[in-house]
Write a protein that holds these residues in place. Structure first.
Motif, PDB file in Angstrom:
ATOM      1  N   SER A 294     -14.926  -6.605   0.671  1.00 18.16           N
ATOM      2  CA  SER A 294     -14.110  -6.555  -0.546  1.00 18.16           C
ATOM      3  C   SER A 294     -14.431  -5.289  -1.338  1.00 18.16           C
ATOM      4  CB  SER A 294     -14.383  -7.787  -1.412  1.00 18.16           C
ATOM      5  OG  SER A 294     -15.667  -7.684  -2.015  1.00 18.16           O
ATOM      6  N   PRO A 295     -13.572  -4.916  -2.299  1.00 22.07           N
ATOM      7  CA  PRO A 295     -13.868  -3.736  -3.122  1.00 22.07           C
ATOM      8  C   PRO A 295     -15.209  -3.812  -3.846  1.00 22.07           C
ATOM      9  CG  PRO A 295     -11.567  -4.349  -3.365  1.00 22.07           C
ATOM     10  CD  PRO A 295     -12.219  -5.449  -2.569  1.00 22.07           C
ATOM     11  N   SER A 296     -15.702  -5.031  -4.089  1.00 24.77           N
ATOM     12  CA  SER A 296     -17.006  -5.180  -4.751  1.00 24.77           C
ATOM     13  C   SER A 296     -18.168  -5.121  -3.768  1.00 24.77           C
ATOM     14  CB  SER A 296     -17.057  -6.513  -5.507  1.00 24.77           C
ATOM     15  OG  SER A 296     -16.988  -7.611  -4.603  1.00 24.77           O
ATOM     16  N   GLY A 297     -17.854  -5.054  -2.449  1.00 20.57           N
ATOM     17  CA  GLY A 297     -18.893  -4.943  -1.439  1.00 20.57           C
ATOM     18  C   GLY A 297     -19.268  -6.236  -0.756  1.00 20.57           C
ATOM     19  N   GLU A 298     -18.598  -7.338  -1.088  1.00 25.55           N
ATOM     20  CA  GLU A 298     -18.901  -8.623  -0.465  1.00 25.55           C
ATOM     21  C   GLU A 298     -18.326  -8.686   0.945  1.00 25.55           C
ATOM     22  OE1 GLU A 298     -18.157 -13.428  -1.166  1.00 25.55           O
ATOM     23  OE2 GLU A 298     -17.419 -11.953  -2.629  1.00 25.55           O
ATOM     24  N   VAL A 299     -19.143  -9.074   1.917  1.00 24.65           N
ATOM     25  CA  VAL A 299     -18.724  -9.156   3.314  1.00 24.65           C
ATOM     26  C   VAL A 299     -18.352 -10.594   3.643  1.00 24.65           C
ATOM     27  CG1 VAL A 299     -19.392  -8.783   5.717  1.00 24.65           C
ATOM     28  CG2 VAL A 299     -20.248  -7.247   3.932  1.00 24.65           C
ATOM     29  N   SER A 300     -17.217 -10.781   4.319  1.00 25.50           N
ATOM     30  CA  SER A 300     -16.795 -12.114   4.737  1.00 25.50           C
ATOM     31  C   SER A 300     -16.169 -12.036   6.123  1.00 25.50           C
ATOM     32  CB  SER A 300     -15.794 -12.708   3.743  1.00 25.50           C
ATOM     33  OG  SER A 300     -14.656 -11.875   3.609  1.00 25.50           O
ATOM     34  N   VAL A 301     -16.157 -13.159   6.828  1.00 23.15           N
ATOM     35  CA  VAL A 301     -15.562 -13.235   8.157  1.00 23.15           C
ATOM     36  C   VAL A 301     -14.085 -13.575   8.027  1.00 23.15           C
ATOM     37  CG1 VAL A 301     -15.554 -14.454  10.364  1.00 23.15           C
ATOM     38  CG2 VAL A 301     -17.725 -13.934   9.233  1.00 23.15           C
ATOM     39  N   VAL A 302     -13.230 -12.748   8.628  1.00 20.04           N
ATOM     40  CA  VAL A 302     -11.802 -13.050   8.706  1.00 20.04           C
ATOM     41  C   VAL A 302     -11.542 -14.013   9.850  1.00 20.04           C
ATOM     42  CG1 VAL A 302      -9.487 -12.092   9.081  1.00 20.04           C
ATOM     43  CG2 VAL A 302     -11.144 -10.841   7.673  1.00 20.04           C
ATOM     44  N   ASP A 303     -12.164 -13.732  11.012  1.00 21.83           N
ATOM     45  CA  ASP A 303     -11.963 -14.574  12.190  1.00 21.83           C
ATOM     46  C   ASP A 303     -13.064 -14.262  13.201  1.00 21.83           C
ATOM     47  OD1 ASP A 303     -10.823 -16.396  13.900  1.00 21.83           O
ATOM     48  OD2 ASP A 303      -8.943 -15.301  14.188  1.00 21.83           O
ATOM     49  N   THR A 304     -13.394 -15.249  14.009  1.00 25.04           N
ATOM     50  CA  THR A 304     -14.300 -15.047  15.138  1.00 25.04           C
ATOM     51  C   THR A 304     -13.444 -14.887  16.387  1.00 25.04           C
ATOM     52  OG1 THR A 304     -16.050 -16.359  14.099  1.00 25.04           O
ATOM     53  CG2 THR A 304     -16.186 -16.032  16.483  1.00 25.04           C
TER      54      THR A 304
END
Length: 425
Positions: A294-304
Motif C-alpha cells: 500500500s502507499p503507506s508501506g503495508e504488505v498484504s497478499v492478493v492471492d497465493t
C-alpha cells in the motif's frame, strides 16, 4: 508513473480519486513525482492547464489470429493533442521549496509560461514549446494492433538472459535487466548476478547499473526505477540520477520473500508484485504469491498462486492482471479505490510458460509466453500472436509515440512497430 503521468484536479489529491478518474488522469500527464510534491505542499490544490506525456520475470520464456476490437472501452483519451512542456516544473519540489507553474497551451505550438517562486532550492518554471504526444491520445484506435506485413526486428542479441524492459520517457531510453544465470551472488546474498542495461534508440546499449541483481523493472511513483531485486529477496528503487538503491519491501509477516519477479505501480502509489521461487537459492519462507504494498508501506497478499510471474494493470487501473508460468493462465482481479483486490477470475488459459505482460491504450493485454507474445482483448478473446522472438519473457511500449513494442526473449532484445500505443512498463 512515467509509466503513469498525472494531471492534478484542483483541490483533490490523486489518492482521493476513484479508479475511473485515475485512469483518465493517466493520459493527461504531469509527472507523479511533481504531482506528489504539489499535493504535499498545497494540500492537493493545484492548477495544471497543460499536459505532458507521461514491467519482469526470469526463468523460461498456439498462434491465433482474428479481427482486433477497439479494446472494450478501457482506454482513456487525453483529447488535448500535444502540449507545451513549459511551466509544469515551477519550483523544485524539495522539502523547503514552494512553487507553482502554469502548463503550456494544449496545442502543438503551446507556449508554456511557467512561473515559480521557490524557497530553498525552488526554481522558476521553464518556457513553452511543443511537448511530446500524449501516451494515450483519444481513440478510436486501430482495429488491428499489428502492422500489415511488419514483424519484430532484432535490436541486439548475445546477452545472457534479458528481462523486465521499461521505457523512461524523460531520458528517451529503454532499461532492461540482463540476468547472468551462471554467476551466483556471494552468500549470504541470493540468486544470480544481474545488470541493468540502457538502450538509447535505435541501437546504442550501455551498462547502466552493474551488479543490480534485478529482474522485473517498472516506474515508481517518484519517477525512479522500481525493481524486483533477488539478491536481498526484495522490492527496491534505484534513483535514476545517483543510481543509489533503497528498499520498498523485504518481508511479509516477518518472513522473507522468495525471489520477487515482476512489479507494477498504480498511479496512487500502490505496488503489486509476484513472488515465485525462480531465482531462490536459499530456503523458502513463504508460499509463492501475488502481493500488494500500500502507499503507506503495508504488505498484504492478493492471492497465493502456482509460479506467479507477470503482472500488469488495465488503463483505468481498475483491473490487475497476473499470470502463472506453469499453469499457463492469466487471472484478473478487480481493484477497489484504495488498491485492495476484490473478486478474481480467469481471463485466458493455454499459454504455456506465461511470462511478463504489458497493456496498450485500447486495453489489450500482451502476454509473453512459449510461442512469442499473445495479444488478448479485455474480454479474454485471443487476437493475434507476435512470433519470431522465441519464448518471450517480457514487453514494454516505448518511443516518442509509444508505438514501439520492445520484447525480451532469451538472449535477445527485439522491437516491432505497432498500430496502437501502449504503456511503458
Amino acid at each position: 508513473m512515467e509509466s503513469g503521468w498525472m494531471q492534478i484536479s484542483r483541490c483533490r489529491s490523486p489518492r482521493s480519486l476513484d479508479a475511473a478518474q485515475r485512469g483518465a488522469l493517466r493520459s493527461r500527464h504531469v509527472p507523479l513525482a511533481f504531482a506528489a510534491a504539489l499535493t504535499a505542499l498545497f494540500g492537493g490544490c493545484a492548477d495544471d492547464t497543460g499536459g505532458a506525456p507521461p514491467s519482469g520475470s526470469g526463468e523460461e520464456a498456439g498462434a491465433t489470429s482474428g479481427t482486433v476490437s477497439a479494446g472494450g472501452g478501457l482506454a482513456s483519451g487525453s483529447g488535448g493533442g500535444e502540449t507545451g512542456a513549459g511551466g509544469g516544473a515551477g519550483g523544485d519540489p524539495g522539502p523547503a521549496s514552494t512553487g507553482s507553474g502554469a502548463g503550456g497551451d494544449p496545442s502543438p505550438a503551446g507556449a508554456g509560461a511557467g512561473a515559480g517562486a521557490g524557497a530553498g532550492a525552488g526554481a522558476g518554471g521553464g518556457g513553452g514549446g511543443a511537448g511530446p504526444a500524449s501516451i494515450c491520445p483519444g481513440g478510436p484506435y486501430a482495429a488491428d494492433p499489428m502492422p500489415v506485413g511488419g514483424g519484430p526486428k532484432l535490436v541486439r542479441g548475445g546477452f545472457d538472459y534479458v528481462e523486465g524492459p521499461v521505457w523512461v520517457d524523460s531520458l528517451g531510453a529503454l532499461f532492461f535487466s540482463e540476468i547472468h544465470p551462471e554467476a551466483a551472488n556471494p552468500p549470504p546474498l541470493n540468486g544470480p548476478r544481474a545488470t541493468i542495461q540502457k538502450l538509447t534508440p535505435p541501437d546504442a546499449i550501455e551498462v547502466f547499473i552493474e551488479n543490480s541483481a534485478t529482474n522485473g523493472l517498472g516506474i515508481h511513483s517518484d519517477g525512479n526505477l522500481i525493481a524486483c531485486t533477488h539478491d536481498t529477496r526484495s522490492i527496491s528503487v534505484f534513483d535514476l540520477g545517483s543510481k543509489q538503491r533503497r528498499s520498498v519491501a523485504e518481508r511479509y509477516m516477518g518472513k522473507r520473500f522468495n525471489s520477487p519477479n515482476d512489479v507494477v505501480v498504480r498511479s496512487d502509489g500502490n505496488v503489486y508484485f509476484t513472488d515465485p521461487t525462480f531465482q531462490l537459492s536459499g530456503q523458502s519462507e513463504l508460499p509463492t504469491s501475488l502481493y500488494r504494498v500500500s502507499p503507506s508501506g503495508e504488505v498484504s497478499v492478493v492471492d497465493t498462486l502456482v509460479t506467479p510471474n507477470g503482472v500488469a494493470l488495465s488503463p483505468d487501473e481498475g483491473v490487475l492482471y497476473a499470470d502463472e508460468f506453469d499453469r499457463g493462465r492469466v487471472r484478473k482481479y478487480t481493484l477497489q479505490p484504495d488498491g485492495s483486490a476484490g473478486p478474481s477470475s480467469e481471463l485466458a488459459g493455454n499459454l504455456p510458460k506465461a511470462d511478463g505482460m504489458g497493456v496498450d491504450c485500447a486495453g489489450n493485454l500482451y502476454v509473453g509466453w512459449r510461442d512469442g507474445v499473445e495479444i488478448i482483448a479485455p474480454s479474454g478473446a485471443r487476437l493475434r500472436t507476435i512470433q519470431g522472438v522465441g519464448e518471450a519473457s517480457n514487453i514494454a511500449f516505448g518511443g516518442a509515440d509509444r508505438k514501439t513494442l520492445y520484447i525480451t526473449g532469451g538472449s535477445s532484445l527485439y522491437a516491432i512497430e505497432m498500430n496502437i500505443p501502449g504503456y511503458p512498463y
